[in-house]
Design a protein around this motif. Structure first.
Motif, PDB file in Angstrom:
ATOM      1  N   ALA A  71       0.853  -1.183   0.000  1.00 59.92           N
ATOM      2  CA  ALA A  71       0.000   0.000   0.000  1.00 59.92           C
ATOM      3  C   ALA A  71       0.885   1.227   0.000  1.00 59.92           C
ATOM      4  O   ALA A  71       1.919   1.267   0.661  1.00 59.92           O
ATOM      5  CB  ALA A  71      -0.939   0.000   1.202  1.00 59.92           C
ATOM      6  N   GLY A  72       0.480   2.244  -0.778  1.00 58.91           N
ATOM      7  CA  GLY A  72       1.231   3.478  -0.849  1.00 58.91           C
ATOM      8  C   GLY A  72       0.296   4.667  -0.739  1.00 58.91           C
ATOM      9  O   GLY A  72      -0.933   4.546  -0.874  1.00 58.91           O
ATOM     10  N   ARG A  73       0.862   5.847  -0.492  1.00 58.53           N
ATOM     11  CA  ARG A  73       0.093   7.065  -0.333  1.00 58.53           C
ATOM     12  C   ARG A  73       0.203   7.913  -1.583  1.00 58.53           C
ATOM     13  O   ARG A  73       1.277   8.066  -2.147  1.00 58.53           O
ATOM     14  CB  ARG A  73       0.580   7.841   0.893  1.00 58.53           C
ATOM     15  N   VAL A  74      -0.937   8.460  -1.996  1.00 62.80           N
ATOM     16  CA  VAL A  74      -1.008   9.360  -3.144  1.00 62.80           C
ATOM     17  C   VAL A  74      -1.741  10.617  -2.703  1.00 62.80           C
ATOM     18  O   VAL A  74      -2.801  10.534  -2.066  1.00 62.80           O
ATOM     19  CB  VAL A  74      -1.733   8.707  -4.341  1.00 62.80           C
ATOM     20  N   ALA A  75      -1.199  11.780  -3.025  1.00 60.29           N
ATOM     21  CA  ALA A  75      -1.830  13.049  -2.666  1.00 60.29           C
ATOM     22  C   ALA A  75      -2.646  13.572  -3.839  1.00 60.29           C
ATOM     23  O   ALA A  75      -2.153  13.649  -4.966  1.00 60.29           O
ATOM     24  CB  ALA A  75      -0.770  14.076  -2.267  1.00 60.29           C
TER      25      ALA A  75
ATOM     26  N   HIS B 221       6.589  17.145   0.162  1.00 53.71           N
ATOM     27  CA  HIS B 221       7.318  18.358  -0.204  1.00 53.71           C
ATOM     28  C   HIS B 221       8.221  18.137  -1.412  1.00 53.71           C
ATOM     29  O   HIS B 221       8.557  19.087  -2.123  1.00 53.71           O
ATOM     30  CB  HIS B 221       8.149  18.854   0.985  1.00 53.71           C
ATOM     31  N   GLU B 222       8.619  16.901  -1.680  1.00 55.07           N
ATOM     32  CA  GLU B 222       9.459  16.602  -2.846  1.00 55.07           C
ATOM     33  C   GLU B 222       8.876  15.394  -3.592  1.00 55.07           C
ATOM     34  O   GLU B 222       9.414  14.287  -3.516  1.00 55.07           O
ATOM     35  CB  GLU B 222      10.907  16.324  -2.430  1.00 55.07           C
ATOM     36  N   PRO B 223       7.773  15.569  -4.310  1.00 56.63           N
ATOM     37  CA  PRO B 223       7.196  14.436  -5.042  1.00 56.63           C
ATOM     38  C   PRO B 223       8.086  14.050  -6.222  1.00 56.63           C
ATOM     39  O   PRO B 223       8.761  14.885  -6.820  1.00 56.63           O
ATOM     40  CB  PRO B 223       5.851  14.979  -5.520  1.00 56.63           C
ATOM     41  N   THR B 224       8.098  12.773  -6.528  1.00 57.69           N
ATOM     42  CA  THR B 224       8.852  12.308  -7.700  1.00 57.69           C
ATOM     43  C   THR B 224       8.030  12.388  -8.975  1.00 57.69           C
ATOM     44  O   THR B 224       8.588  12.464 -10.072  1.00 57.69           O
ATOM     45  CB  THR B 224       9.305  10.850  -7.496  1.00 57.69           C
ATOM     46  N   THR B 225       6.700  12.392  -8.844  1.00 57.72           N
ATOM     47  CA  THR B 225       5.815  12.439 -10.006  1.00 57.72           C
ATOM     48  C   THR B 225       4.613  13.313  -9.684  1.00 57.72           C
ATOM     49  O   THR B 225       3.979  13.144  -8.643  1.00 57.72           O
ATOM     50  CB  THR B 225       5.323  11.025 -10.385  1.00 57.72           C
ATOM     51  N   VAL B 226       4.311  14.251 -10.580  1.00 57.71           N
ATOM     52  CA  VAL B 226       3.107  15.079 -10.484  1.00 57.71           C
ATOM     53  C   VAL B 226       2.307  14.850 -11.760  1.00 57.71           C
ATOM     54  O   VAL B 226       2.738  15.224 -12.853  1.00 57.71           O
ATOM     55  CB  VAL B 226       3.438  16.573 -10.305  1.00 57.71           C
ATOM     56  N   ILE B 227       1.144  14.216 -11.626  1.00 53.86           N
ATOM     57  CA  ILE B 227       0.291  13.898 -12.766  1.00 53.86           C
ATOM     58  C   ILE B 227      -0.798  14.961 -12.850  1.00 53.86           C
ATOM     59  O   ILE B 227      -1.501  15.225 -11.875  1.00 53.86           O
ATOM     60  CB  ILE B 227      -0.329  12.495 -12.624  1.00 53.86           C
TER      61      ILE B 227
ATOM     62  N   ARG C 153       6.699   8.735  -5.413  1.00 55.89           N
ATOM     63  CA  ARG C 153       5.853   9.541  -4.518  1.00 55.89           C
ATOM     64  C   ARG C 153       5.014  10.446  -5.420  1.00 55.89           C
ATOM     65  O   ARG C 153       5.515  11.406  -5.997  1.00 55.89           O
ATOM     66  CB  ARG C 153       6.712  10.356  -3.560  1.00 55.89           C
ATOM     67  N   VAL C 154       3.721  10.131  -5.518  1.00 55.99           N
ATOM     68  CA  VAL C 154       2.870  10.687  -6.569  1.00 55.99           C
ATOM     69  C   VAL C 154       1.928  11.745  -6.000  1.00 55.99           C
ATOM     70  O   VAL C 154       1.306  11.552  -4.950  1.00 55.99           O
ATOM     71  CB  VAL C 154       2.041   9.565  -7.241  1.00 55.99           C
ATOM     72  N   VAL C 155       1.820  12.858  -6.736  1.00 56.20           N
ATOM     73  CA  VAL C 155       0.821  13.896  -6.496  1.00 56.20           C
ATOM     74  C   VAL C 155      -0.019  14.021  -7.764  1.00 56.20           C
ATOM     75  O   VAL C 155       0.520  14.040  -8.877  1.00 56.20           O
ATOM     76  CB  VAL C 155       1.466  15.250  -6.142  1.00 56.20           C
TER      77      VAL C 155
END
Length: 297
Positions: free
Chosen positions: A92-96, A148-154, A267-269
């Motif tokens: 399980a992972g967290r997505v903002a 504060h430092e996402p690796t991916t912003v979709i 780390r996805v936003v």
């Protein structure tokens, strides 16, 4: 002339209990029984045999009971401290999720023309000044949630979502390729504000941001939104609204995309829209403009 008397039958022998096996046998045959039929023999004292037999009954169960006890399964209680095997653990992972800021004509769409068409500004409207401020405030909310430092912003390709992502993460982040445009999570097409802008026009608009420009070119068809033949600015009307079934299909596809990204350690936003996010999270609460919600995938 009297008849002869019948001979008297021989007297029956008294039965005695074998001191070895406990069987009842005629008294004259006891010695023969001890030598042949009884396996215990007659060498042991008569008074001690029953006592020893009783002790064996208390110490060892009969063979049939032993077999039943051996066949009865033993229940093994699991240790509460033992961890589950990795094969049973579901990652399980967290997505903002970030909803875009307030856009022009929100809640008050422009009036139709006399011929029943809509003005061009009704399609894919930009943010208001309040919306830009909400986009900048979303950055602090993301930092408080650990993004504060996402690796991916979709980002959705609609103008209000792209402007929110730029206000939240900055143009330098977008120029370096930090934003990934994805038409799958564009808003549910219900009105003119949900009908997009052609890809070529978006590319020209963001030509100064190479990373964002390249993502627009790679990810978008020219008319990428739902039913562009019936819904477009050139026709100045929305001729066909998107069905709920179509929306759910896009949501399922996007959920699988998020699961792959999270499984890869990203780390996805996601910057998008309220109706799509409601279907994605399975809630009936509409996020506020510029609001942040963290979900598990």
């Amino acid at each position: 002339g009297r008849g002869r008397r019948r001979p008297m039958p021989p007297p029956r022998s008294a039965l005695v209990e074998c001191p070895c096996c406990g069987r009842a046998v005629p008294e004259p045959s006891l010695n023969m029984h001890l030598d042949t039929d009884c396996k215990g023999g007659a060498q042991e004292p008569t008074q001690q045999r029953p006592q020893q037999h009783t002790q064996q009954n208390t110490q060892l169960p009969p063979p049939k009971q032993q077999q039943q006890q051996q066949q009865q399964p033993q229940r093994v209680e699991p240790s509460p401290a033992a961890p589950l095997a990795p094969v049973f653990l579901k990652p399980a992972g967290r997505v903002a999720l970030v909803r875009h800021g307030r856009q022009r004509f929100y809640g008050a769409p422009p009036a139709m023309r006399e011929d029943g068409t809509l003005p061009p500004e009704a399609f894919d409207p930009p943010l208001t000044a309040e919306g830009h401020a909400q986009a900048q405030a979303a950055r602090a909310a993301l930092c408080s949630e650990g993004f504060h430092e996402p690796t991916t912003v979709i980002v959705s390709p609609l103008t209000r979502a792209i402007q929110t992502a730029l206000g939240c993460f900055g143009e330098a982040f977008a120029a370096q390729g930090g934003l990934t445009v994805c038409p799958t999570h564009s808003e549910h097409v219900f009105g003119a504000g949900d009908v997009g802008t052609p890809a070529s026009e978006l590319v020209r608009r963001y030509e100064a941001l190479p990373g964002l420009r390249d993502s627009l070119r790679a990810e978008l068809a020219e008319r990428w939104w739902f039913e562009p033949a019936h819904n477009c600015r050139q026709l100045a009307r929305v001729g066909r609204r998107e069905s709920n079934r179509s929306l759910r299909g896009r949501v399922g596809e996007f959920r699988r995309l998020l699961a792959r990204r999270v499984a890869a350690g990203e780390r996805v936003v996601v910057v998008g829209h309220s109706t799509f996010f409601m279907e994605l999270t399975g809630t009936s609460t509409r996020m506020a403009h510029g609001g942040v919600h963290v979900m598990r995938v």
